[in-house]
Design an enzyme around this catalytic site. Structure first.
Site, PDB file in Angstrom:
ATOM      1  N   CYS A  27      15.447  52.222  52.785  1.00  0.00           N
ATOM      2  CA  CYS A  27      16.589  51.309  52.923  1.00  0.00           C
ATOM      3  C   CYS A  27      16.243  50.279  53.989  1.00  0.00           C
ATOM      4  O   CYS A  27      15.507  50.575  54.932  1.00  0.00           O
ATOM      5  CB  CYS A  27      17.873  52.055  53.279  1.00  0.00           C
ATOM      6  SG  CYS A  27      17.789  53.057  54.768  1.00  0.00           S
ATOM      7  N   HIS A 611      25.011  52.991  65.408  1.00  0.00           N
ATOM      8  CA  HIS A 611      23.943  53.045  66.411  1.00  0.00           C
ATOM      9  C   HIS A 611      23.625  51.651  66.936  1.00  0.00           C
ATOM     10  O   HIS A 611      23.890  50.647  66.277  1.00  0.00           O
ATOM     11  CB  HIS A 611      22.678  53.712  65.858  1.00  0.00           C
ATOM     12  CG  HIS A 611      22.288  53.275  64.484  1.00  0.00           C
ATOM     13  ND1 HIS A 611      22.861  53.792  63.347  1.00  0.00           N
ATOM     14  CD2 HIS A 611      21.387  52.369  64.054  1.00  0.00           C
ATOM     15  CE1 HIS A 611      22.327  53.237  62.281  1.00  0.00           C
ATOM     16  NE2 HIS A 611      21.424  52.355  62.684  1.00  0.00           N
TER      17      HIS A 611
END
Length: 695
Positions: A27, A611
């Site tokens: 990804c 994150h």
């Protein structure tokens, strides 16, 4: 979910050969989906009695790499990826290509389908069955556009700054505009800046095409972009298409190459397809299409707009100024912009007021976008903020191209804001009777003494700039709200923990601007409720060590107070700050939200892992919290996030450590039993005991 027929499995009763499969997961924006898909495919294969080896291609690099022997013995290959994966090594094998989300949510179906997938012909990344849905194409188009923007930005910045410096230090005004002494030092600096701008659109278009069609699309994409920017000099067109034309040629070239790759050709032609046949055919097709088909409507628009605008020069100065400003701001170098500019230039000497309107509108776009990045810094990435500073500098020298990267990245928000600001600047200049005697715009023209009514000229520019900046940020925030973000009041600084730096709240309040005061009472109430419901547990002797000590009892919450994604990220950032490892809570929140803008970190299975890599933190720190009601996170499977991990690492120390944490979490969270134990743990210590299973 479709339940495919089970694949042939090895069994002593049947004696059939055990199926051997390979897979690649990848990804583009986060490593978590890569490992989740790999884990799900492995679990499904184990249940079905199939041998599988999965290569993961995350930001950390390729792991568990497939060898030539692996490929030789494989019965089929599954590619579950949202970025291009080299398929030439799989020539002669059945290849099923789909999105990474299918690897997570439909692994058994993929294992069933790969047995009837088409055989890879060795024609590059375009072969193999596509198993993605409609959303995949939209994602690919957006990523292609962003690829073009990111490669274009250095050319805009370098070219613009060289032009600005040369104008400031070596230019002088003439009836033809700002010129330079032939052969002088600043003449060559200006020429280099102009060359950077000439390359800007070919690079933009070329790398859009490259992201869609790989290397064979680079040549037609760049040539198409050059036609969009230089058609008037290449084949004598009446107008260039500008950056909007470059977007069109980039996508046309990319999809044209993708289509050509699907054409079946004799085996002896296949080796020369990507290096000779595809580039030549696609370049000819796109170039001739542009010259004979696309270029004609652009010329028609240019001609008729010019006639129409010339017929309006006797109209109200305010209306004409607003119209000139709208057109100047619309496409920044395209036919609409050039029409307004050339009409204004043609009237210099007989009606300098029209050039005054254009001159006031010309710098509004870069100045407005640069100001927008200063007013609401957390809405922009670090690269965008740096580009904003350069845009401000370019705007002072009348270089409107400084706003192109912003318009290309967010056309729906930036172009209307630019047009509104340009209209305001043009209208104010028209009302005040501002005049310009040279064909150039921006504050630098006034410095050279070419402006009549200089005070109102600067007022017009300032008014347009402020309108553009405020409108841009308002439209961006409106889009965030529509995609799950909170109302503007919720964007004001949230509660800070007792140990946070004293200056952080003042910085956050300044960044929040006018809405800080209106949100103060709400923020205070939220702070009280949050403190009661999520009081941090003190660290205890013998506390289980989780993720190398990055996650502790201080950073665990058994229940989040937040009810939206942004509020949850802000609350989690405040939790991480209780460790003393966070220098700037608001910067941490901004970086985490910027990461969300690239693609959701809602992974499905009721999991979210926001994150951030930022020097707002001094050491890697990880937090975990639960939400009983769940928070809408935009997960591919539509589930609300009930288990939320937040990872923050310093920029300098991000590297493999950041990705290692993501990989460990992603793999373990695919274990249904682990998730159940985590969701039902009664207190912080019990949560830590469960989390200690992460290895």
């Amino acid at each position: 979910m479709t339940s495919p027929a089970g694949p042939p499995v090895d069994g002593s009763a049947s004696g059939r050969k055990r199926l051997k499969l390979l897979a690649v997961t990848a990804c583009p924006t986060g490593i978590a989906h890569t490992y989740m898909a790999a884990e799900k495919l492995q679990q499904a294969a184990d249940e079905l009695g199939v041998d599988i080896k999965v290569e993961t291609q995350g930001s950390i690099g390729a792991e568990n790499v497939l060898s030539d022997n692996d490929v030789r013995e494989a019965d089929g290959i599954i590619i579950a990826a949202d970025k291009e994966v080299d398929r030439d090594r799989f020539a002669g094998k059945r290849v099923l290509s789909t999105g990474v989300a299918d690897g997570i949510h439909r692994p058994k179906e993929l294992i069933g389908r790969v047995q009837s997938a088409p055989v890879q012909t060795g024609s590059g990344t375009g072969a193999g069955e596509s198993g993605g849905g409609g959303g995949r194409e939209r994602g690919a188009a957006y990523k292609a556009l962003m690829n073009g923007v990111s490669h274009m930005i250095p050319f805009v910045v370098v070219g613009g700054l060289l032009l600005a410096v040369s104008i400031a230090l070596g230019g002088h005004t003439t009836a033809k505009g700002i010129e330079f002494d032939q052969g002088s030092f600043w003449f060559y600096v200006n020429a280099l800046g102009g060359l950077g701008f000439k390359l800007m659109l070919p690079i933009f278009s070329g790398y859009i095409a490259y992201a869609l069609g790989d290397r064979p699309a680079l040549v037609p994409g760049m040539i198409g972009g050059f036609l969009a920017g230089e058609a008037t000099t290449i084949y004598g067109a009446d107008a260039n298409a500008g950056f909007l034309g470059a977007i069109a040629t980039g996508f046309l070239a990319g999809y044209l190459v993708v289509w050509i790759k699907k054409v079946k050709v004799p085996r002896f032609v296949q080796p020369i397809m990507p290096i000779i046949v595809i580039p030549i055919v696609s370049t000819l097709a796109l170039g001739l299409l542009y010259i004979y088909v696309i270029g004609r409507p652009i010329s028609w628009v240019f001609t008729h707009l010019t006639s129409w605008l010339n017929g309006m020069t006797g109209s109200s100065a305010i209306v004409l100024g607003a119209l000139i400003g709208l057109m100047i701001a619309f496409d920044m170098g395209g036919p609409v912009n050039k029409t307004a500019f050339l009409v204004a230039v043609g009237l210099i000497g007989t009606n300098n007021h029209v050039m005054g309107m254009a001159a006031a509108a010309i710098p509004v776009m870069p100045l407005g976008q640069g100001l927008a990045t200063l007013l609401r810094r957390r809405l922009y990435s670090a690269q965008e903020r740096e580009t904003g500073i350069a845009a401000l500098f370019m705007g002072l020298f009348g270089i409107s191209e400084g706003a192109i990267p912003f318009a290309a990245a967010r056309p729906a928000q930036v172009i209307p804001a630019n047009m509104l600001g340009g209209a305001v600047a043009g209208a104010v200049a028209g009302l005040a009777g501002v005049q310009d005697s040279v064909p150039h715009g921006g504050p630098i023209v006034s410095v050279f003494g070419a402006i009549g009514g200089a005070a109102m000229f600067f007022v017009a520019i300032a008014a347009g700039t402020v309108v553009t900046a405020l409108t841009t940020n308002a439209l961006i925030e409106l889009k965030l709200r529509r995609t799950g973000g909170p109302a503007p009041a919720a964007l004001s600084p949230g509660p800070l923990p007792a140990g946070a730096a004293a200056g952080t709240r003042a910085d956050a309040a300044a960044d929040a601007g006018a809405d800080a005061a209106t949100g103060a009472a709400t923020a205070t109430g939220t702070a009280t409720a949050t403190a009661v419901r999520t009081r941090p547990a003190p660290a205890a002797d013998g506390e289980p060590e989780v993720l190398s000590g990055y996650l502790t009892g201080r950073t665990v919450r058994t229940e989040l107070a937040a009810d939206s994604k942004e509020a949850a990220i802000r609350e989690m950032a405040a939790v991480l700050a209780t460790t003393g490892n966070v220098r700037d809570v608001d910067e941490l929140v901004r970086v985490a939200l910027a990461r969300e803008a690239q693609g959701t970190t809602g992974l499905g299975e009721s999991i979210a892992i926001p994150h951030a890599k930022t020097d707002a933190v001094t050491r890697p720190t990880v937090g975990f919290a639960r939400s009983g009601e769940g928070i809408e996170w935009g997960a591919p499977d539509g589930t609300k996030a009930r288990l939320v991990f937040m990872i923050s690492v310093p920029e300098a120390a991000a590297g493999d450590e950041h990705l290692r944490i993501l990989a460990l979490l992603s793999r373990k969270l695919m274990d249904t039993g682990f998730r159940d134990r985590l969701a039902s743990a009664p207190d912080v210590r019990a949560v830590l005991e469960v989390l200690r299973e992460i290895r």
